[in-house]
Design an enzyme around this catalytic site. Structure first.
Site, PDB file in Angstrom:
ATOM      1  N   SER A 184      52.190 -48.909  75.101  1.00 20.58           N
ATOM      2  CA  SER A 184      51.600 -48.253  76.273  1.00 20.58           C
ATOM      3  C   SER A 184      51.654 -46.736  76.211  1.00 20.58           C
ATOM      4  O   SER A 184      50.959 -46.059  76.967  1.00 20.58           O
ATOM      5  CB  SER A 184      52.303 -48.727  77.555  1.00 20.58           C
ATOM      6  N   ASP A 185      52.488 -46.185  75.326  1.00 13.25           N
ATOM      7  CA  ASP A 185      52.645 -44.731  75.265  1.00 13.25           C
ATOM      8  C   ASP A 185      52.763 -44.284  73.812  1.00 13.25           C
ATOM      9  O   ASP A 185      53.783 -43.718  73.400  1.00 13.25           O
ATOM     10  CB  ASP A 185      53.875 -44.297  76.073  1.00 13.25           C
ATOM     11  N   LEU A 186      51.708 -44.529  73.053  1.00 14.34           N
ATOM     12  CA  LEU A 186      51.726 -44.178  71.632  1.00 14.34           C
ATOM     13  C   LEU A 186      51.508 -42.671  71.490  1.00 14.34           C
ATOM     14  O   LEU A 186      50.384 -42.184  71.535  1.00 14.34           O
ATOM     15  CB  LEU A 186      50.650 -44.956  70.878  1.00 14.34           C
ATOM     16  N   ASN A 225      57.088 -40.961  69.748  1.00 19.26           N
ATOM     17  CA  ASN A 225      57.483 -42.360  69.608  1.00 19.26           C
ATOM     18  C   ASN A 225      57.204 -42.933  68.219  1.00 19.26           C
ATOM     19  O   ASN A 225      57.289 -44.139  68.007  1.00 19.26           O
ATOM     20  CB  ASN A 225      56.791 -43.210  70.679  1.00 19.26           C
TER      21      ASN A 225
END
Length: 239
Positions: free
Chosen positions: A168-170, A174
């Site tokens: 969801s938060d590439l 990360n």
């Protein structure tokens, strides 16, 4: 896969991997507890503090779940309870266990917790820390990455997408590279297994925006669009 064990006490529900944390106690989710053990080795700041811990020979990351956006200003860390499997921490724990079993490069989950307050809950997760690893932002602020690294990142992203893994938060924070050159993905909060679709291209677009944003933020940031093209070519070739 090791079946997680469940512990319930005083409004808390915890699950943990008995192989990674055989002496588990709910105190593991307290930063004060780890400070008393002189076990805190560092911290990072985002929406809240993420704690880096050393427990015997293990290195762990302790993270509390926070809300973002406008809602987060008024209700910073409480979520609507719709069932244990749907809670942020238990869902991420379960997803990480599946990805580890599928031999994808993610950290192993150690334990997860929710604390219920009627129809609301707070959540925490404890995961293994990837040893000797830095994220892309740290790396690119120091030096350019070779073509082979960008190609490897593209292959890893394609591997996750082929497995239907939605992140969801590439973003550039990360994606990690360790001392052996291995690429890892972290932070699977609100992640899921999905059928192929437009979300895969949107995942990549989010990462591109992140790299562009970091490039604008830092005077010395060793990234250029050619690097992105190397990533894309490897991604498309792997798929």
């Amino acid at each position: 896969m090791t079946a997680p064990r469940i512990v319930k006490s005083a409004g808390q529900i915890c699950c943990f991997d008995p192989l990674l944390a055989p002496d588990f106690t709910p105190d593991y989710f307290s930063a004060d507890y780890w400070q008393q053990q002189n076990a805190i080795t560092g911290q990072s700041h985002g929406r809240g503090i993420t704690w880096f811990l050393q427990h015997e020979s293990a290195h762990w990351v302790l993270r509390h779940y926070w809300r973002g956006g406008l809602i987060g200003r008024h209700i910073p860390d409480q979520f609507c309870y719709t069932g244990l499997r749907c809670t942020r921490s238990f869902a991420e724990f379960s997803l990480l266990q599946k990805l580890v079993d599928d031999e994808l490069p993610v950290p192993r989950p150690v334990a997860a917790r929710i604390v219920r307050h009627g129809w609301r809950y707070q959540a925490d997760i404890l995961i293994e820390r990837i040893p000797n690893a830095e994220d892309l932002v740290q790396l690119l602020k120091r030096e350019p990455l070779p073509r082979e690294t960008w190609q490897q990142i593209g292959q890893v992203l394609a591997q996750f997408h082929q497995a239907g893994v939605y992140h969801s938060d590439l973003n550039a924070h990360n994606i990690l590279r360790d001392n052996d050159g291995k690429i890892w993905l972290i932070d699977f909060d609100k992640g899921a297994i999905r059928h192929p679709g437009r979300w895969q291209a949107k995942n990549l677009a989010r990462l591109l925006r992140s790299l562009q944003k970091e490039s604008a933020l830092h005077p010395l940031f060793h990234w250029q669009m050619d690097d992105w093209q190397h990533l894309l070519v490897a991604y498309q070739a792997y798929r």
